[in-house]
Scaffold this motif. Sequence first.
Motif, short mmCIF file in Angstrom:
data_model
loop_
_atom_site.label_atom_id
_atom_site.label_comp_id
_atom_site.label_asym_id
_atom_site.label_seq_id
_atom_site.Cartn_x
_atom_site.Cartn_y
_atom_site.Cartn_z
N VAL A 29 0.84 -1.19 0.00
CA VAL A 29 0.00 0.00 0.00
C VAL A 29 0.88 1.24 0.00
O VAL A 29 2.05 1.21 0.40
N ASP A 30 0.31 2.35 -0.45
CA ASP A 30 1.05 3.61 -0.55
C ASP A 30 0.89 4.39 0.76
O ASP A 30 -0.11 5.07 0.96
N ILE A 31 1.89 4.28 1.62
CA ILE A 31 1.84 4.97 2.91
C ILE A 31 1.90 6.49 2.70
O ILE A 31 1.11 7.24 3.27
N ALA A 32 2.85 6.93 1.89
CA ALA A 32 3.00 8.36 1.65
C ALA A 32 1.76 8.94 1.01
O ALA A 32 1.42 10.12 1.21
N GLY A 33 1.05 8.13 0.22
CA GLY A 33 -0.17 8.59 -0.45
C GLY A 33 -1.40 8.53 0.43
O GLY A 33 -2.50 8.85 -0.03
N GLY A 34 -1.23 8.10 1.68
CA GLY A 34 -2.34 8.12 2.62
C GLY A 34 -3.21 6.88 2.64
O GLY A 34 -4.30 6.90 3.22
N GLU A 35 -2.75 5.77 2.04
CA GLU A 35 -3.58 4.56 2.01
C GLU A 35 -3.56 3.82 3.35
O GLU A 35 -4.43 2.99 3.60
N ALA A 36 -2.58 4.08 4.18
CA ALA A 36 -2.52 3.48 5.51
C ALA A 36 -1.62 4.35 6.38
O ALA A 36 -0.81 5.14 5.87
N ASP A 37 -1.76 4.20 7.69
CA ASP A 37 -0.91 4.94 8.62
C ASP A 37 0.37 4.18 8.95
O ASP A 37 1.43 4.77 9.09
N VAL A 38 0.25 2.86 9.07
CA VAL A 38 1.39 1.99 9.39
C VAL A 38 1.30 0.73 8.54
O VAL A 38 0.22 0.16 8.40
N ALA A 39 2.43 0.30 7.99
CA ALA A 39 2.49 -0.97 7.27
C ALA A 39 3.59 -1.82 7.87
O ALA A 39 4.67 -1.32 8.18
N VAL A 40 3.33 -3.11 8.04
CA VAL A 40 4.34 -4.06 8.50
C VAL A 40 4.89 -4.75 7.25
O VAL A 40 4.15 -5.44 6.54
N ARG A 41 6.19 -4.58 6.99
CA ARG A 41 6.78 -5.06 5.74
C ARG A 41 7.99 -5.95 5.99
O ARG A 41 8.74 -5.74 6.94
N PHE A 42 8.17 -6.89 5.05
CA PHE A 42 9.27 -7.86 5.11
C PHE A 42 10.33 -7.50 4.08
O PHE A 42 10.02 -6.95 3.02
N GLY A 43 11.58 -7.87 4.39
CA GLY A 43 12.65 -7.78 3.40
C GLY A 43 13.23 -6.40 3.27
O GLY A 43 12.92 -5.48 4.04
N PRO A 44 14.12 -6.21 2.26
CA PRO A 44 14.76 -4.92 2.07
C PRO A 44 13.75 -3.84 1.72
O PRO A 44 12.77 -4.11 1.02
N LEU A 45 14.00 -2.66 2.22
CA LEU A 45 13.10 -1.53 1.97
C LEU A 45 13.72 -0.60 0.93
O LEU A 45 14.90 -0.29 0.99
N PRO A 46 12.93 -0.12 -0.02
CA PRO A 46 13.45 0.84 -1.00
C PRO A 46 13.70 2.19 -0.34
O PRO A 46 13.12 2.50 0.71
N ASP A 47 14.57 2.97 -0.94
CA ASP A 47 14.81 4.33 -0.44
C ASP A 47 13.53 5.14 -0.57
O ASP A 47 12.86 5.12 -1.61
N SER A 48 13.17 5.84 0.48
CA SER A 48 11.97 6.67 0.44
C SER A 48 12.04 7.68 1.58
O SER A 48 12.95 7.64 2.41
N SER A 49 11.06 8.56 1.62
CA SER A 49 10.99 9.55 2.69
C SER A 49 10.31 9.00 3.94
O SER A 49 10.20 9.69 4.95
N LEU A 50 9.88 7.74 3.90
CA LEU A 50 9.18 7.15 5.02
C LEU A 50 10.16 6.76 6.14
O LEU A 50 11.35 6.57 5.91
N THR A 51 9.62 6.63 7.33
CA THR A 51 10.40 6.17 8.49
C THR A 51 10.15 4.69 8.70
O THR A 51 9.02 4.22 8.58
N ALA A 52 11.22 3.93 8.99
CA ALA A 52 11.10 2.49 9.22
C ALA A 52 11.61 2.17 10.62
O ALA A 52 12.68 2.63 11.02
N ARG A 53 10.86 1.39 11.36
CA ARG A 53 11.25 0.94 12.71
C ARG A 53 11.37 -0.58 12.68
O ARG A 53 10.43 -1.29 12.33
N ARG A 54 12.55 -1.10 13.02
CA ARG A 54 12.76 -2.54 12.99
C ARG A 54 11.94 -3.22 14.07
O ARG A 54 11.98 -2.84 15.24
N LEU A 55 11.19 -4.25 13.67
CA LEU A 55 10.35 -4.98 14.61
C LEU A 55 10.91 -6.35 14.95
O LEU A 55 10.58 -6.92 15.99
#
Length: 301
Positions: free
Chosen positions: A139-165
Amino acid sequence: MDAKLSGSSDRAHALALFAAVIEQGSFSAAGRQLGMSPSAVARAVDRIEARLGVRLLLRSTRALTLTAEGRAYLQAARRILADLDDAEQQIADQGNPRGRLRVSAALSHGRLCVVPLLGRFAARYPDILIDIALTDTLVDIAGGEADVAVRFGPLPDSSLTARRLGESRRVIVASPDYLARHGTPQVPEDLFDHKCLNFSFRRSEPVWPFRRDGHDFALSVRGGVEANNGETLGQLAAIGVGVARVGAFSVAREIANGTLVPILEAFNPGDIEQIHAVFVGGQNVPARVRVFVDFLAANLS
């Protein structure tokens, strides 16, 4: 009270009063809303105009008409009042987070690991409405489709903040019945003679990684069934359809009760996927997002 604080308070009151006059359309209607007499409201507007040295309203027996200066003052008043409301809400939320929280999580991990935690979170934060969607579509977090997403694997470069779980290792499994019928693979190359169950969304050329004598390599494997989530692949393996390589979390129960058996562990390269909570960061992160990410980090490890 300090003169500056008193002046700021008086000006905020004046902004709210002027906005009420325009929204209600008359001094009397604004007075009823504010608990003031019409003459008191009119005098308050007179004082605003006297302080600014401009005419904000043209008065007649039938209507109040904004001047150009009045329109500019009204726009500023509405903007400032909205900013004040936002600031007060953010401060209030720090002690009592509230509002709708839209969460996106992968199908298997969400159902098995995230959803079971939501009851405790809801009990702790009763003023937060949790809106969770389980999907393997990003989902597009920056586009407002969700407030928080739980994601697996490498993350692409973006303006979003990632917190390791946390992290999840992968494991190759098969059912005891399948292994009794087809034999247990002793080396990775034995998989060429087996039905290997793959993810349908990972890559067009399915490959499984291995490690032998410190050297990494990968094999292209084939099978008769694909699925878009690890829980389904684990279920297929458990009923003897074939061999699956999935996240250990999705088959932990089956391994524990003997429905599935890990194989080729001596060749497991330790391929681990990092798990992150991804959200829009910065100074104005809503309290409901902050406390939810903190909760996941404390309970998903």
